[in-house]
Design an enzyme around this catalytic site. Structure first.
Site, mmCIF file in Angstrom:
data_model
loop_
_atom_site.group_PDB
_atom_site.id
_atom_site.type_symbol
_atom_site.label_atom_id
_atom_site.label_comp_id
_atom_site.label_asym_id
_atom_site.label_seq_id
_atom_site.Cartn_x
_atom_site.Cartn_y
_atom_site.Cartn_z
ATOM 1 N N LYS A 16 38.758 -73.386 -1.997
ATOM 2 C CA LYS A 16 39.624 -73.355 -3.182
ATOM 3 C C LYS A 16 39.776 -74.737 -3.787
ATOM 4 O O LYS A 16 39.897 -74.874 -5.000
ATOM 5 C CB LYS A 16 40.998 -72.757 -2.831
ATOM 6 C CG LYS A 16 40.922 -71.283 -2.492
ATOM 7 C CD LYS A 16 41.787 -70.428 -3.399
ATOM 8 C CE LYS A 16 41.300 -69.000 -3.373
ATOM 9 N NZ LYS A 16 42.276 -67.992 -3.192
ATOM 10 N N LYS A 37 31.250 -63.418 -1.171
ATOM 11 C CA LYS A 37 32.127 -62.253 -0.989
ATOM 12 C C LYS A 37 32.627 -61.770 -2.350
ATOM 13 O O LYS A 37 32.750 -62.569 -3.287
ATOM 14 C CB LYS A 37 33.287 -62.585 -0.053
ATOM 15 C CG LYS A 37 34.369 -63.436 -0.667
ATOM 16 C CD LYS A 37 35.700 -63.255 0.061
ATOM 17 C CE LYS A 37 36.800 -63.779 -0.847
ATOM 18 N NZ LYS A 37 38.136 -63.375 -0.540
ATOM 19 N N LYS A 65 37.445 -61.488 -7.600
ATOM 20 C CA LYS A 65 37.680 -61.473 -9.052
ATOM 21 C C LYS A 65 37.228 -62.788 -9.690
ATOM 22 O O LYS A 65 36.541 -62.801 -10.692
ATOM 23 C CB LYS A 65 39.175 -61.291 -9.334
ATOM 24 C CG LYS A 65 39.629 -59.865 -9.446
ATOM 25 C CD LYS A 65 39.728 -59.435 -10.916
ATOM 26 C CE LYS A 65 39.957 -57.951 -11.024
ATOM 27 N NZ LYS A 65 41.295 -57.539 -10.565
HETATM 28 P P1 ADP Z 1 40.840 -62.350 -3.410
HETATM 29 O O1 ADP Z 1 39.994 -62.939 -2.313
HETATM 30 O O2 ADP Z 1 40.116 -61.367 -4.283
HETATM 31 O O3 ADP Z 1 41.661 -63.368 -4.167
HETATM 32 P P2 ADP Z 1 43.146 -61.909 -1.727
HETATM 33 O O4 ADP Z 1 42.919 -63.275 -1.185
HETATM 34 O O5 ADP Z 1 44.426 -61.633 -2.443
HETATM 35 O O6 ADP Z 1 41.936 -61.457 -2.659
HETATM 36 O O7 ADP Z 1 42.966 -60.883 -0.546
HETATM 37 C C1 ADP Z 1 43.681 -59.689 -0.384
HETATM 38 C C2 ADP Z 1 43.156 -58.913 0.806
HETATM 39 O O8 ADP Z 1 41.855 -58.381 0.500
HETATM 40 C C3 ADP Z 1 42.966 -59.768 2.063
HETATM 41 O O9 ADP Z 1 43.307 -58.994 3.200
HETATM 42 C C4 ADP Z 1 41.495 -60.084 2.055
HETATM 43 O O10 ADP Z 1 41.009 -60.320 3.358
HETATM 44 C C5 ADP Z 1 40.914 -58.808 1.468
HETATM 45 N N1 ADP Z 1 39.645 -59.085 0.759
HETATM 46 C C6 ADP Z 1 39.483 -59.830 -0.359
HETATM 47 N N2 ADP Z 1 38.192 -59.881 -0.733
HETATM 48 C C7 ADP Z 1 37.503 -59.123 0.184
HETATM 49 C C8 ADP Z 1 36.117 -58.774 0.351
HETATM 50 N N3 ADP Z 1 35.194 -59.194 -0.487
HETATM 51 N N4 ADP Z 1 35.790 -57.990 1.407
HETATM 52 C C9 ADP Z 1 36.725 -57.543 2.266
HETATM 53 N N5 ADP Z 1 38.040 -57.845 2.164
HETATM 54 C C10 ADP Z 1 38.443 -58.620 1.138
#
Ligand code: ADP
Length: 327
Positions: free
Chosen positions: A108, A188, A191
């Site tokens: 980040k 991964k 968004k």
């Molecule tokens: P992002 O990474 O999209 O900003 P968050 O950090 O808010 O999302 O993550 C919310 C939840 O979704 C967490 O438990 C995270 O481990 C899961 N998560 C986010 N992206 C993925 C992914 N590509 N595959 C599996 N789990 C994910």
């Protein structure tokens, strides 16, 4: 989950975490609490005027995916100020070196070079507070959060060792697909990377996105044997397509009988079938926003009552109460 983007979630959030939340809350074994972590989202630049819509969109996605306020507690992090209070106390037992090792901080701070703030660095401490405040034992997350959860466990052990047994050690709970790759097949699904399928994408958009999705680094010709074990499309099949059919897809991919185009077509069908009821519920909830807002209000009240009790124990354990001297 963070209320990022427009607040709506993607297939990675859903298959990596949210789907597990729904089954855990329906199972009824746990007293489950789920939170929209808006205070975490403040660590990356945002427009304050947009935040309420983002928070609402995330909470609506939770309920649309199947979380029922009658079966679990739904709330917004900033409605429970004890999260920030506990985070401060936990920061006093968190080694700087551990925070420096967090890969998400490294990623980040690379991504947001113009705004590497202290909150981004202490993010995992607030996450530990989110968990320990409710004395949670099980935390259903995706793979990328496992390192943060390990640190939460370490913080928990350090606090208990220093101030007496106050919190149980939380364990991660993963889905069978804890890491969904993006449509680019390289990073991964996220968004902010623009490689996601959104929970609310209409069927045609899902079809188009999957058509363009990366499959295998080898450019397969029709009839070439495939390698499902390295293919993100296959991983998505394992999460969405009935089990018997997945076995057949695996065999047909390896033998070359099933080409990528048809494999993606089948995935488009199963994905759209999974998303249809979620999108229908979302439309209903949009027409009745009070159902979401009411659930969040009741959830916050319940969360605050648990948090108030935990913080009384924490302050007592730490000796932060001049009116109740122990000796
Ligand atoms: P992002 O990474 O999209 O900003 P968050 O950090 O808010 O999302 O993550 C919310 C939840 O979704 C967490 O438990 C995270 O481990 C899961 N998560 C986010 N992206 C993925 C992914 N590509 N595959 C599996 N789990 C994910």
């Amino acid at each position: 989950m963070q209320p990022t983007g427009s607040g709506e979630l993607h297939i990675g959030n859903y298959l990596g975490a949210l789907k597990n939340w729904v089954s855990l809350s329906r199972e009824g074994t746990y007293d489950a609490l789920f939170c929209v972590v808006d205070a975490h989202a403040a660590t990356t630049e945002y427009r304050a005027a947009e935040m309420p819509t983002r928070i609402f969109g995330t909470a609506l996605s939770y309920m649309a995916a199947g979380l029922d306020p009658a079966q679990c507690t739904l709330f917004v992090q900033s409605d429970v100020p004890q999260h920030m209070e506990l985070a401060w106390y936990l920061s006093t037992v968190t080694p700087m070196g551990d925070l420096h090792r967090m890969t998400q901080f490294k990623e980040k701070s690379d991504e947001h070079k113009q705004n590497v703030n202290a909150g981004l660095f202490t993010y995992p401490i607030l996450m530990a507070a989110d968990i320990l405040l409710y004395r949670a034992t099980v935390v259903p997350v995706g793979n990328d959060q496992v390192q943060h959860l390990e640190l939460s466990r370490e913080i928990c052990r350090k606090f208990n060792a220093r101030f007496g047994d106050t919190f149980p050690e939380p364990k991660p709970k993963l889905t069978p697909t804890p890491r969904i790759m993006g449509l680019d097949g390289k990073r991964k699904m996220s968004k902010s990377l623009g490689n996601a399928i959104d929970l609310f994408d209409p069927p045609k958009v899902v079809e188009k996105k999957l058509k363009g999705a990366f499959t295998d680094e080898l450019k397969l010709q029709l009839g070439d044997p495939g390698r499902p074990e390295v293919c993100n499309i296959f991983t998505l099949h394992t999460a969405l397509t009935p089990e018997g059919e997945v076995k057949q897809i695996d065999a047909d991919c390896r033998s070359g009988a099933l080409g990528c185009g048809n494999c993606k077509k089948r995935l488009t069908e199963t994905m759209n079938a999974e998303l249809a009821p979620i999108q229908a519920r979302a439309a209903e909830l949009r027409a009745e926003p009070q159902r979401v807002l009411g659930a969040l209000e009741a959830g916050a009240e319940r969360a605050r009552s648990i948090a108030t009790r935990t913080m009384a124990d924490v302050r007592e354990a730490m000796g932060m109460n001049v009116r109740a001297p122990k000796s």
